[in-house]
Motif scaffolding. Structure first.
Motif, PDB file in Angstrom:
ATOM      1  N   PRO A 196       0.810  -1.229   0.000  1.00 50.73           N
ATOM      2  CA  PRO A 196       0.000   0.000   0.000  1.00 50.73           C
ATOM      3  C   PRO A 196       0.841   1.277   0.000  1.00 50.73           C
ATOM      4  O   PRO A 196       0.492   2.249  -0.671  1.00 50.73           O
ATOM      5  CB  PRO A 196      -0.817  -0.118   1.292  1.00 50.73           C
ATOM      6  CG  PRO A 196      -0.851  -1.575   1.587  1.00 50.73           C
ATOM      7  CD  PRO A 196       0.465  -2.097   1.132  1.00 50.73           C
ATOM      8  N   LEU A 197       1.946   1.281   0.746  1.00 47.83           N
ATOM      9  CA  LEU A 197       2.805   2.460   0.791  1.00 47.83           C
ATOM     10  C   LEU A 197       3.471   2.712  -0.560  1.00 47.83           C
ATOM     11  O   LEU A 197       3.584   3.856  -1.009  1.00 47.83           O
ATOM     12  CB  LEU A 197       3.873   2.288   1.875  1.00 47.83           C
ATOM     13  CG  LEU A 197       3.374   2.323   3.319  1.00 47.83           C
ATOM     14  CD1 LEU A 197       4.513   1.992   4.275  1.00 47.83           C
ATOM     15  CD2 LEU A 197       2.784   3.674   3.659  1.00 47.83           C
ATOM     16  N   LEU A 198       3.908   1.649  -1.213  1.00 46.52           N
ATOM     17  CA  LEU A 198       4.564   1.817  -2.500  1.00 46.52           C
ATOM     18  C   LEU A 198       3.590   2.300  -3.566  1.00 46.52           C
ATOM     19  O   LEU A 198       3.950   3.108  -4.430  1.00 46.52           O
ATOM     20  CB  LEU A 198       5.210   0.491  -2.940  1.00 46.52           C
ATOM     21  CG  LEU A 198       6.297  -0.079  -2.021  1.00 46.52           C
ATOM     22  CD1 LEU A 198       6.966  -1.274  -2.683  1.00 46.52           C
ATOM     23  CD2 LEU A 198       7.332   0.977  -1.658  1.00 46.52           C
ATOM     24  N   VAL A 199       2.359   1.810  -3.508  1.00 44.98           N
ATOM     25  CA  VAL A 199       1.342   2.261  -4.456  1.00 44.98           C
ATOM     26  C   VAL A 199       1.103   3.761  -4.288  1.00 44.98           C
ATOM     27  O   VAL A 199       1.066   4.520  -5.257  1.00 44.98           O
ATOM     28  CB  VAL A 199       0.034   1.481  -4.268  1.00 44.98           C
ATOM     29  CG1 VAL A 199      -1.092   2.096  -5.093  1.00 44.98           C
ATOM     30  CG2 VAL A 199       0.221   0.022  -4.645  1.00 44.98           C
ATOM     31  N   ALA A 200       0.929   4.187  -3.037  1.00 40.85           N
ATOM     32  CA  ALA A 200       0.673   5.602  -2.772  1.00 40.85           C
ATOM     33  C   ALA A 200       1.871   6.458  -3.153  1.00 40.85           C
ATOM     34  O   ALA A 200       1.724   7.550  -3.710  1.00 40.85           O
ATOM     35  CB  ALA A 200       0.332   5.798  -1.295  1.00 40.85           C
ATOM     36  N   LEU A 224      -1.262  -1.088 -12.485  1.00 40.88           N
ATOM     37  CA  LEU A 224      -1.506  -2.459 -12.041  1.00 40.88           C
ATOM     38  C   LEU A 224      -1.650  -2.535 -10.527  1.00 40.88           C
ATOM     39  O   LEU A 224      -2.600  -3.137 -10.007  1.00 40.88           O
ATOM     40  CB  LEU A 224      -0.364  -3.369 -12.502  1.00 40.88           C
ATOM     41  CG  LEU A 224      -0.503  -4.850 -12.139  1.00 40.88           C
ATOM     42  CD1 LEU A 224      -1.733  -5.451 -12.803  1.00 40.88           C
ATOM     43  CD2 LEU A 224       0.750  -5.622 -12.545  1.00 40.88           C
ATOM     44  N   LEU A 225      -0.704  -1.923  -9.788  1.00 39.79           N
ATOM     45  CA  LEU A 225      -0.788  -1.983  -8.332  1.00 39.79           C
ATOM     46  C   LEU A 225      -1.963  -1.166  -7.800  1.00 39.79           C
ATOM     47  O   LEU A 225      -2.588  -1.525  -6.808  1.00 39.79           O
ATOM     48  CB  LEU A 225       0.524  -1.496  -7.714  1.00 39.79           C
ATOM     49  CG  LEU A 225       1.710  -2.466  -7.854  1.00 39.79           C
ATOM     50  CD1 LEU A 225       2.953  -1.879  -7.216  1.00 39.79           C
ATOM     51  CD2 LEU A 225       1.391  -3.810  -7.235  1.00 39.79           C
ATOM     52  N   ALA A 226      -2.255  -0.058  -8.459  1.00 43.33           N
ATOM     53  CA  ALA A 226      -3.385   0.761  -8.015  1.00 43.33           C
ATOM     54  C   ALA A 226      -4.707   0.031  -8.207  1.00 43.33           C
ATOM     55  O   ALA A 226      -5.686   0.329  -7.528  1.00 43.33           O
ATOM     56  CB  ALA A 226      -3.402   2.082  -8.774  1.00 43.33           C
ATOM     57  N   ALA A 227      -4.730  -0.928  -9.143  1.00 44.52           N
ATOM     58  CA  ALA A 227      -5.958  -1.674  -9.404  1.00 44.52           C
ATOM     59  C   ALA A 227      -6.220  -2.754  -8.365  1.00 44.52           C
ATOM     60  O   ALA A 227      -7.329  -3.297  -8.300  1.00 44.52           O
ATOM     61  CB  ALA A 227      -5.889  -2.307 -10.801  1.00 44.52           C
ATOM     62  N   PHE A 228      -5.210  -3.071  -7.547  1.00 45.94           N
ATOM     63  CA  PHE A 228      -5.414  -4.077  -6.492  1.00 45.94           C
ATOM     64  C   PHE A 228      -6.370  -3.514  -5.450  1.00 45.94           C
ATOM     65  O   PHE A 228      -6.177  -2.406  -4.966  1.00 45.94           O
ATOM     66  CB  PHE A 228      -4.090  -4.444  -5.837  1.00 45.94           C
ATOM     67  CG  PHE A 228      -4.176  -5.661  -4.952  1.00 45.94           C
ATOM     68  CD1 PHE A 228      -3.745  -6.883  -5.422  1.00 45.94           C
ATOM     69  CD2 PHE A 228      -4.693  -5.585  -3.665  1.00 45.94           C
ATOM     70  CE1 PHE A 228      -3.820  -8.013  -4.614  1.00 45.94           C
ATOM     71  CE2 PHE A 228      -4.785  -6.703  -2.860  1.00 45.94           C
ATOM     72  CZ  PHE A 228      -4.346  -7.929  -3.338  1.00 45.94           C
ATOM     73  N   PRO A 229      -7.407  -4.259  -5.081  1.00 43.09           N
ATOM     74  CA  PRO A 229      -8.375  -3.759  -4.094  1.00 43.09           C
ATOM     75  C   PRO A 229      -7.705  -3.483  -2.742  1.00 43.09           C
ATOM     76  O   PRO A 229      -7.310  -4.408  -2.032  1.00 43.09           O
ATOM     77  CB  PRO A 229      -9.395  -4.903  -3.982  1.00 43.09           C
ATOM     78  CG  PRO A 229      -9.235  -5.682  -5.251  1.00 43.09           C
ATOM     79  CD  PRO A 229      -7.776  -5.588  -5.601  1.00 43.09           C
ATOM     80  N   MET A 230      -7.578  -2.222  -2.369  1.00 44.25           N
ATOM     81  CA  MET A 230      -6.913  -1.849  -1.126  1.00 44.25           C
ATOM     82  C   MET A 230      -7.664  -2.386   0.093  1.00 44.25           C
ATOM     83  O   MET A 230      -7.064  -2.614   1.146  1.00 44.25           O
ATOM     84  CB  MET A 230      -6.801  -0.324  -1.036  1.00 44.25           C
ATOM     85  CG  MET A 230      -5.843   0.293  -2.041  1.00 44.25           C
ATOM     86  SD  MET A 230      -4.107  -0.184  -1.769  1.00 44.25           S
ATOM     87  CE  MET A 230      -3.881  -1.384  -3.100  1.00 44.25           C
ATOM     88  N   LEU A 251      -6.086 -11.212  -9.093  1.00 42.84           N
ATOM     89  CA  LEU A 251      -6.937 -11.476 -10.255  1.00 42.84           C
ATOM     90  C   LEU A 251      -7.767 -10.246 -10.614  1.00 42.84           C
ATOM     91  O   LEU A 251      -7.941  -9.919 -11.797  1.00 42.84           O
ATOM     92  CB  LEU A 251      -7.850 -12.669  -9.967  1.00 42.84           C
ATOM     93  CG  LEU A 251      -7.157 -14.037  -9.893  1.00 42.84           C
ATOM     94  CD1 LEU A 251      -8.154 -15.108  -9.460  1.00 42.84           C
ATOM     95  CD2 LEU A 251      -6.545 -14.398 -11.248  1.00 42.84           C
ATOM     96  N   ALA A 252      -8.269  -9.558  -9.583  1.00 42.56           N
ATOM     97  CA  ALA A 252      -9.057  -8.350  -9.828  1.00 42.56           C
ATOM     98  C   ALA A 252      -8.202  -7.259 -10.469  1.00 42.56           C
ATOM     99  O   ALA A 252      -8.651  -6.553 -11.377  1.00 42.56           O
ATOM    100  CB  ALA A 252      -9.657  -7.848  -8.518  1.00 42.56           C
ATOM    101  N   ALA A 253      -6.949  -7.125 -10.013  1.00 36.91           N
ATOM    102  CA  ALA A 253      -6.065  -6.105 -10.570  1.00 36.91           C
ATOM    103  C   ALA A 253      -5.733  -6.385 -12.031  1.00 36.91           C
ATOM    104  O   ALA A 253      -5.745  -5.487 -12.875  1.00 36.91           O
ATOM    105  CB  ALA A 253      -4.776  -6.025  -9.747  1.00 36.91           C
ATOM    106  N   VAL A 254      -5.440  -7.644 -12.344  1.00 36.32           N
ATOM    107  CA  VAL A 254      -5.115  -8.012 -13.723  1.00 36.32           C
ATOM    108  C   VAL A 254      -6.323  -7.821 -14.632  1.00 36.32           C
ATOM    109  O   VAL A 254      -6.206  -7.365 -15.772  1.00 36.32           O
ATOM    110  CB  VAL A 254      -4.618  -9.472 -13.779  1.00 36.32           C
ATOM    111  CG1 VAL A 254      -4.518  -9.948 -15.218  1.00 36.32           C
ATOM    112  CG2 VAL A 254      -3.263  -9.595 -13.090  1.00 36.32           C
ATOM    113  N   ALA A 255      -7.511  -8.164 -14.119  1.00 34.32           N
ATOM    114  CA  ALA A 255      -8.720  -8.004 -14.918  1.00 34.32           C
ATOM    115  C   ALA A 255      -8.976  -6.536 -15.248  1.00 34.32           C
ATOM    116  O   ALA A 255      -9.505  -6.196 -16.311  1.00 34.32           O
ATOM    117  CB  ALA A 255      -9.918  -8.586 -14.169  1.00 34.32           C
ATOM    118  N   THR A 256      -8.561  -5.644 -14.333  1.00 33.40           N
ATOM    119  CA  THR A 256      -8.782  -4.208 -14.539  1.00 33.40           C
ATOM    120  C   THR A 256      -7.699  -3.568 -15.399  1.00 33.40           C
ATOM    121  O   THR A 256      -7.994  -2.818 -16.336  1.00 33.40           O
ATOM    122  CB  THR A 256      -8.839  -3.482 -13.176  1.00 33.40           C
ATOM    123  OG1 THR A 256      -9.904  -4.035 -12.399  1.00 33.40           O
ATOM    124  CG2 THR A 256      -9.068  -1.990 -13.374  1.00 33.40           C
ATOM    125  N   ALA A 257      -6.426  -3.855 -15.071  1.00 30.95           N
ATOM    126  CA  ALA A 257      -5.311  -3.161 -15.725  1.00 30.95           C
ATOM    127  C   ALA A 257      -4.610  -3.974 -16.790  1.00 30.95           C
ATOM    128  O   ALA A 257      -3.847  -3.426 -17.584  1.00 30.95           O
ATOM    129  CB  ALA A 257      -4.294  -2.721 -14.665  1.00 30.95           C
TER     130      ALA A 257
END
Length: 367
Positions: free
Chosen positions: A32-36, A300-306, A176-182
């Motif tokens: 989460p820190l790296l995404v932000a 890709l990382l931002a698409a991961f459900p936080m 899987l959700a992140a890949v499906a989005t990004a």
């Protein structure tokens, strides 16, 4: 398979399912820190992941246990909110690395440990647990239904005896959700260059950030982590040694585009909570970070459900809080632990460390 590094006794390097699940216990405090950070600064995410991958492996092999490698949270937080640019963050990392290397080599952290009471260090652990829980709530609030579903998955798997596997299931669903989005980006090797994201800027803000971070690092990443090494792994690792390795990490990682890193007690507790017992967990996680560096993009990382990462942070915070309170046996120590934890949550861990030490001295003189 077995490996005997300088701090190992026997069978301190294993590759197993528990080491795999335990490896992910540290990443939930990092991702989460790296995404932000990637979303708010000029940092190069692939270079940051490269640094994490290399030093997870280096310190896992050296210490022979799943020692945490985390971003320095005070500095990263200041960068995320805009108080530090990435060049100033890099400068602060170099300053912090130099100080940590020097005080560790001179044995000053160990002397501080003998001065500071153990309840203060337990309080630092509790403060980190509260901060992790606060972060978990913040991450989950954006999508409460997903968080509830994630908690249900963790609870169900724990109830049937698969608590360690729950982290894999939750992270797999989020991935899987992140890949499906990004989508999946084409692999690309990060370019090796000196300060690829900007030349360090040694400003007043960088110096102030360094001072704030060192207050947290001494309490949480050196002394508290050394204490947890004994509590969780029955290992005698001095805070001076941890300080030296953190200093070396910062001075090496920042020039290649990484961020300041430390051995946080929260990440160590996280790895333990999910089953890691040897340096094999670090090797697994390090390889994972290196692989992610090849395909990492902010999208890709931002698409991961936080919200799902928030669920995992709850588990980590509970484990760290348990470690903080288990050895506490008298009311005076309990009061110090609770007080330090509260101040750490309300202000910051550095202030809590100083005030807790003063309070402990005063209470000890009255006893």
């Amino acid at each position: 398979m077995a490996y005997s590094p300088p701090y190992a006794s026997e069978h301190e390097f294993e590759l197993s399912a528990s080491e795999l699940t335990g490896a992910l216990g540290d990443s939930v405090t990092v991702v989460p820190l790296l995404v932000a950070l990637a979303a708010t600064t000029s940092v190069s995410l692939p270079h940051v992941l490269l640094g994490f991958g290399v030093f997870q492996i280096v310190w896992g092999l050296y210490y022979g246990m799943p020692l945490s490698v985390e971003p320095m949270k005070a500095l990263i937080g200041l960068a995320i909110v805009g108080s530090l640019s990435y060049p100033e963050l890099a400068a602060a990392g170099l300053l912090a690395g130099g100080v940590l290397l020097a005080v560790g080599a001179l044995g000053l952290v160990g002397r501080l440990q003998r001065i500071v009471g153990e309840p203060v260090i337990r309080g630092i652990q509790f403060a980190v647990a509260l901060l992790l829980l606060e972060a978990a709530i913040g991450l989950s609030a954006g999508n409460a239904s997903v968080a509830v579903a994630g908690l249900a998955v963790v609870g169900l798997l724990a109830a049937v005896g698969y608590r360690q596997a729950s982290v894999l299931v939750v992270l797999a669903l989020g991935g899987l959700a992140a890949v499906a989005t990004a989508g999946i980006p084409a692999p690309r090797v990060p370019e090796l260059a000196l300060f690829p994201a900007g030349t360090p800027t040694f400003s007043g803000a960088a110096l102030e950030g360094t001072v704030a971070q060192l207050g947290m690092t001494v309490g949480n990443a050196a002394i508290a982590t050394a204490l947890l090494c004994g509590d969780l792994y029955d290992r005698d690792v001095s805070p001076d040694t941890l300080s030296t390795s953190m200093g070396a990490t910062c001075l090496t990682a920042v020039p290649i585009g990484g961020v300041p890193m430390c051995h946080g007690s929260g990440g160590l507790a996280g790895k333990y909570a999910f089953g890691a017992r040897t340096g094999g967990a670090n090797v697994i996680l390090g390889v994972g970070y290196l692989a992610l560096a090849l395909v990492a993009t902010g999208a890709l990382l931002a698409a991961f459900p936080m919200a799902l990462l928030g669920v995992l942070l709850v588990v980590v915070s509970i484990e760290l809080a348990r470690a903080a309170f288990d050895p506490v046996s008298d009311r005076r120590s309990l009061a110090v632990v609770l007080g330090v934890g509260a101040v750490g949550l309300a202000v910051n861990v550095g202030v809590a460390f100083v005030l807790g030490t003063i309070a402990f001295w005063m209470l000890s003189r009255r006893a």
